[in-house]
Design a protein around this motif. Structure first.
Motif, short mmCIF file in Angstrom:
data_model
loop_
_atom_site.label_atom_id
_atom_site.label_comp_id
_atom_site.label_asym_id
_atom_site.label_seq_id
_atom_site.Cartn_x
_atom_site.Cartn_y
_atom_site.Cartn_z
N ASP A 1 -0.63 0.22 1.13
CA ASP A 1 -0.69 -0.41 -0.18
C ASP A 1 -0.20 0.53 -1.27
OD1 ASP A 1 -1.55 -2.68 0.93
OD2 ASP A 1 -3.53 -2.72 0.00
N GLN A 2 -0.56 1.79 -1.18
CA GLN A 2 -0.11 2.75 -2.19
C GLN A 2 1.40 2.90 -2.16
OE1 GLN A 2 -2.30 6.38 -2.37
NE2 GLN A 2 -4.20 5.31 -2.83
N LEU A 3 1.95 2.90 -0.95
CA LEU A 3 3.39 2.99 -0.80
C LEU A 3 4.06 1.77 -1.44
CD1 LEU A 3 5.53 4.82 0.76
CD2 LEU A 3 5.53 3.02 2.46
N LEU A 4 3.51 0.59 -1.14
CA LEU A 4 4.08 -0.64 -1.69
C LEU A 4 4.02 -0.63 -3.22
CD1 LEU A 4 2.64 -3.22 0.86
CD2 LEU A 4 5.04 -2.66 0.53
N ARG A 5 2.88 -0.15 -3.76
CA ARG A 5 2.75 -0.11 -5.22
C ARG A 5 3.76 0.84 -5.83
NH1 ARG A 5 -2.94 -0.63 -4.90
NH2 ARG A 5 -3.42 -2.80 -5.27
N SER A 6 3.93 1.99 -5.15
CA SER A 6 4.81 3.01 -5.72
C SER A 6 6.26 2.54 -5.77
CB SER A 6 4.70 4.32 -4.93
OG SER A 6 5.25 4.14 -3.65
N VAL A 7 6.63 1.57 -4.91
CA VAL A 7 7.99 1.07 -5.00
C VAL A 7 8.03 -0.28 -5.73
CG1 VAL A 7 8.83 2.30 -2.97
CG2 VAL A 7 7.85 0.02 -2.69
N GLY A 8 6.93 -0.61 -6.38
CA GLY A 8 6.93 -1.78 -7.24
C GLY A 8 6.62 -3.10 -6.57
N LEU A 9 6.18 -3.05 -5.29
CA LEU A 9 5.87 -4.28 -4.58
C LEU A 9 4.37 -4.60 -4.64
CD1 LEU A 9 8.17 -3.86 -1.47
CD2 LEU A 9 8.38 -5.64 -3.19
N ASP A 10 3.83 -4.62 -5.85
CA ASP A 10 2.39 -4.82 -6.01
C ASP A 10 1.90 -6.11 -5.36
OD1 ASP A 10 3.33 -2.92 -7.88
OD2 ASP A 10 1.33 -2.98 -8.79
N VAL A 11 2.76 -7.13 -5.36
CA VAL A 11 2.36 -8.42 -4.79
C VAL A 11 1.95 -8.26 -3.33
CG1 VAL A 11 3.08 -10.72 -5.45
CG2 VAL A 11 4.75 -8.84 -5.48
N LEU A 12 2.59 -7.33 -2.63
CA LEU A 12 2.34 -7.17 -1.20
C LEU A 12 1.18 -6.23 -0.91
CD1 LEU A 12 5.91 -7.05 0.34
CD2 LEU A 12 4.19 -8.84 0.60
N ALA A 13 0.66 -5.57 -1.96
CA ALA A 13 -0.46 -4.65 -1.75
C ALA A 13 -1.73 -5.46 -1.55
CB ALA A 13 -0.59 -3.71 -2.95
N LEU A 14 -1.91 -5.97 -0.34
CA LEU A 14 -3.01 -6.89 -0.04
C LEU A 14 -4.11 -6.19 0.73
CD1 LEU A 14 -0.71 -9.66 1.38
CD2 LEU A 14 -1.92 -9.82 -0.80
N GLN A 15 -5.19 -6.92 0.89
CA GLN A 15 -6.20 -6.48 1.83
C GLN A 15 -5.82 -7.14 3.15
OE1 GLN A 15 -10.06 -7.21 0.30
NE2 GLN A 15 -11.07 -6.02 1.88
N TRP A 16 -4.94 -6.48 3.90
CA TRP A 16 -4.25 -7.14 5.00
C TRP A 16 -5.17 -7.83 5.99
CZ3 TRP A 16 0.92 -7.71 4.91
CH2 TRP A 16 1.63 -6.93 3.99
N PHE A 17 -6.27 -7.17 6.34
CA PHE A 17 -7.16 -7.76 7.35
C PHE A 17 -8.20 -8.69 6.73
CE2 PHE A 17 -5.85 -3.75 9.40
CZ PHE A 17 -5.22 -4.31 10.49
N GLY A 18 -8.33 -8.65 5.40
CA GLY A 18 -9.38 -9.44 4.77
C GLY A 18 -8.84 -10.71 4.15
N ASP A 19 -7.53 -10.91 4.27
CA ASP A 19 -6.90 -12.06 3.64
C ASP A 19 -6.62 -13.13 4.69
OD1 ASP A 19 -4.92 -13.83 2.47
OD2 ASP A 19 -4.78 -12.34 0.86
N VAL A 20 -7.06 -14.35 4.44
CA VAL A 20 -6.88 -15.43 5.41
C VAL A 20 -5.42 -15.58 5.82
CG1 VAL A 20 -7.27 -17.89 5.84
CG2 VAL A 20 -8.81 -16.63 4.36
N ARG A 21 -4.52 -15.33 4.86
CA ARG A 21 -3.10 -15.55 5.16
C ARG A 21 -2.52 -14.48 6.07
NH1 ARG A 21 -1.29 -15.37 -0.87
NH2 ARG A 21 -2.93 -13.81 -0.70
N THR A 22 -3.07 -13.27 6.00
CA THR A 22 -2.40 -12.16 6.69
C THR A 22 -3.18 -11.58 7.87
OG1 THR A 22 -3.36 -10.67 5.07
CG2 THR A 22 -1.09 -11.39 4.68
N ALA A 23 -4.49 -11.89 7.98
CA ALA A 23 -5.34 -11.20 8.97
C ALA A 23 -4.75 -11.26 10.38
CB ALA A 23 -6.75 -11.77 8.95
N LEU A 24 -4.36 -12.47 10.81
CA LEU A 24 -3.86 -12.63 12.18
C LEU A 24 -2.56 -11.85 12.38
CD1 LEU A 24 -4.36 -14.11 14.89
CD2 LEU A 24 -2.81 -15.89 14.08
#
Lengths: 304, 276
Positions: free
Chosen positions: A141-164
């Motif tokens: 997430d920090q890497l994504l933020r540092s390159v400006g992709l804040d939208v993708l800085a998710l809680q990957w395992f805690g998000d219904v859309r991304t967990a699987l």
């Protein structure tokens, strides 16, 4: 080769070596007591309403029809299909990497070792590592933020859309090295001269892969695809156990973990057994192909 | 110009491979680095190198995880599983490839086909059998389980190797009057050293790493294995990342050592049959 070869030998009427049965005995006892008997009794339980008490009776296929109405099981099956749809990734990524290594890139042994590395890390530990790495405000997430992709800085395992999908990513991370090694074993059987000749004839890299590499490697690709297809329904337990517990909701629930939950937490052995039988039928259908391959092609072992 | 074009591809390939290699190595490096940091150092900057390194977390994790107990359980069950799997599987592979008796191929096929029954498909009935034999929370129980699930692949790998060993070796020994047991221990066993090493290492890795069989069989606190301990880390210590990392780092060390000294055998084993 084995079957035809040995049958011919048997016809020579050699004396029967009874000690062969003794050699098989311990393994047969273990397989019989701890696999075949549980399988048979599981099939039997699946037609009962047994919950651990002596008070039970046969209820026909009620456990099986119950699955069709069980939202958790349905979610698990839909997730299983979603996971299986990622098969092309499992087949392609190791293939491309193996091919790149096969070109004898300088230091290819180091790369091969690095790719095998995740395979030997305990899945539970890999799971924990990634719940750090992919966790909220973890390195990714920090890497994504540092390159400006804040939208993708998710809680990957805690998000219904991304967990699987995050779980699939972790499992793929663990297992792609196995694919690379299997492909490399297949590739080491390919005559190098064919590629040299193709290079002289002016075939580019893509043409060499498409017209020489893939056709020659079809058996290996098929073999690895079968391993993945069966494996995807039995490889995920430790990751789910260590990271998501099937959640949020049922977003990352898979049949094998649901069976575990129903067996242990809900203490419904009959229902869990019925689901186990369904999983068994799936794995049998997929793996019969693999067993055939192993039984008739036992010389794979010497490829490496 | 032509120099650039000629070298662009190899450099690109090298870059891709390097990136993937970083993605496979870095996560574990991150864990070890975190384990050597102080809590303050970790919250200040997660990515900086742990300097000066502290071993406090490792010591604390060792003590708090009851690691001595868990490590002992892991060592006994893993080593026991590896050894018993050898003892059970080598005779099968030998008989399947070098002895003649009716039903041999059928029995061998049955052994291989037991691969179709992974633990997930028989979870509760299997648990019941283990319980009925009074093997729950016993190291022997986990060893028996490990061996049962190692049988198909280990037998397959050993028999694949033995197919390449000439039958004349066995026949010559039989002419000299050796019994089957003598042939197995004096002729086959020494010849099979390479495949014994490969199967032993492959079994060591998955038995050490396995979680489902231990969770099922070794639930009592005193019989937990290291992996069960690792699985409980989060709940126990809340959010102390450095401490959790220390626990994970300690649990991964034996397999890491195995990887460093026996990489060739690991890769060999992975290509031979490949699945558990």
């Amino acid at each position: 080769m084995s079957l035809a070869f040995t049958r011919k030998k048997m016809r020579r009427r050699e004396p029967i070596q009874w000690s062969g049965y003794v050699c098989f005995l311990p393994a047969m006892v273990l397989v019989g007591v701890f696999k075949l008997y549980p399988l048979a009794s599981g099939i039997f339980y699946s037609f009962t309403n047994w919950r651990g008490s002596p008070n039970w009776h046969l209820i026909g296929i009620a456990n099986y029809t119950r699955m069709l109405k069980d939202p958790a099981f349905i979610a698990a099956m839909i997730n299983a299909v979603k996971v299986l749809i990622t098969l092309p990734l499992w087949v392609l990524i190791p293939f491309v990497l193996a091919f790149l290594i096969f070109q004898e890139t300088p230091g290819w042994r180091v790369f091969r070792a690095a790719f095998v590395f995740p395979y030997i890390i305990a899945p539970v530990i890999a799971g924990y590592i990634f719940s750090f790495v992919l966790g909220l405000d973890g390195p990714v997430d920090q890497l994504l933020r540092s390159v400006g992709l804040d939208v993708l800085a998710l809680q990957w395992f805690g998000d219904v859309r991304t967990a699987l999908w995050a779980l699939v990513g972790v499992a793929l991370w663990s297992y792609f090295g196995l694919g690379v090694v299997i492909y490399l074993a297949g590739m080491s059987n390919m005559p190098k001269e064919v590629f040299e000749a193709a290079t002289i004839d002016g075939a580019n890299w893509r043409q060499q892969v498409m017209h020489i590499g893939i056709p020659m490697l079809l058996p290996t690709i098929g073999y690895w695809s079968v391993i993945c297809t069966a494996g995807m329904l039995i490889w995920f337990f430790p990751y789910i156990y260590a990271i998501t517990n099937g959640g949020p909701g049922y977003a990352s629930m898979l049949p094998e973990y649901y069976i575990y939950q129903v067996s242990t937490r809900y203490a419904e052995p009959a229902y869990a057994s019925a689901m186990g039988v369904v999983l068994f039928l799936y794995i049998t259908a997929v793996s019969l192909v693999q067993i055939r391959f192993m039984y008739f092609n036992s010389n794979t072992g010497r490829r490496a | 110009m032509s120099f650039v074009v000629r070298n662009a591809r190899p450099i690109l390939v090298f870059l891709i491979l390097t990136l993937v290699a970083i993605s496979t190595i870095y996560p574990l490096f991150f864990v070890f680095n975190t384990a050597l940091k102080t809590d303050a150092g970790f919250s200040a900057d997660r990515f900086s190198l742990a300097a000066p390194a502290t071993f406090d977390n490792l010591v604390l994790a060792w003590n708090r995880m009851d690691l001595v107990h868990a490590a002992w359980n892991s060592v006994v069950t893993t080593v026991g599983g590896v050894v018993v799997a050898w003892v059970v599987c080598l005779p099968v592979a030998f008989a399947a490839t070098k002895l003649q008796f009716p039903g041999r191929n059928l029995l061998f096929l049955l052994i291989l086909a037991s691969m179709l029954i992974p633990i997930q498909t028989i979870l509760y009935p299997f648990y019941l059998v283990v319980r009925n034999f009074h093997l729950l929370n016993q190291q022997a129980g986990l060893i028996v389980a490990f061996v049962t699930f190692a049988i198909p692949l280990t037998t397959f790998q050993m028999s694949a190797y033995l197919r390449g060993v000439p039958d004349e070796l066995v026949e010559a020994a039989r002419m000299d009057g050796a019994s089957t047991f003598q042939i197995l221990t004096r002729i086959i066993l020494p010849v099979c050293k390479p495949v014994i090493a490969v199967t032993g290492i492959i079994n060591f890795i998955w038995m050490w790493n396995d979680i489902l069989l231990p969770v099922l069989i070794m639930q009592a606190p005193q019989s937990r294995t290291l992996m069960i301990g690792a699985g409980l880390l989060k709940g126990q210590w809340g959010s102390s990342s450095t401490l959790i990392s220390a626990g994970l780092a300690l649990a991964v060390v034996p397999v890491l050592v195995m990887f460093l000294i026996a990489q060739r055998q690991i890769i060999q084993g992975m290509t031979m049959g490949a699945v558990k």
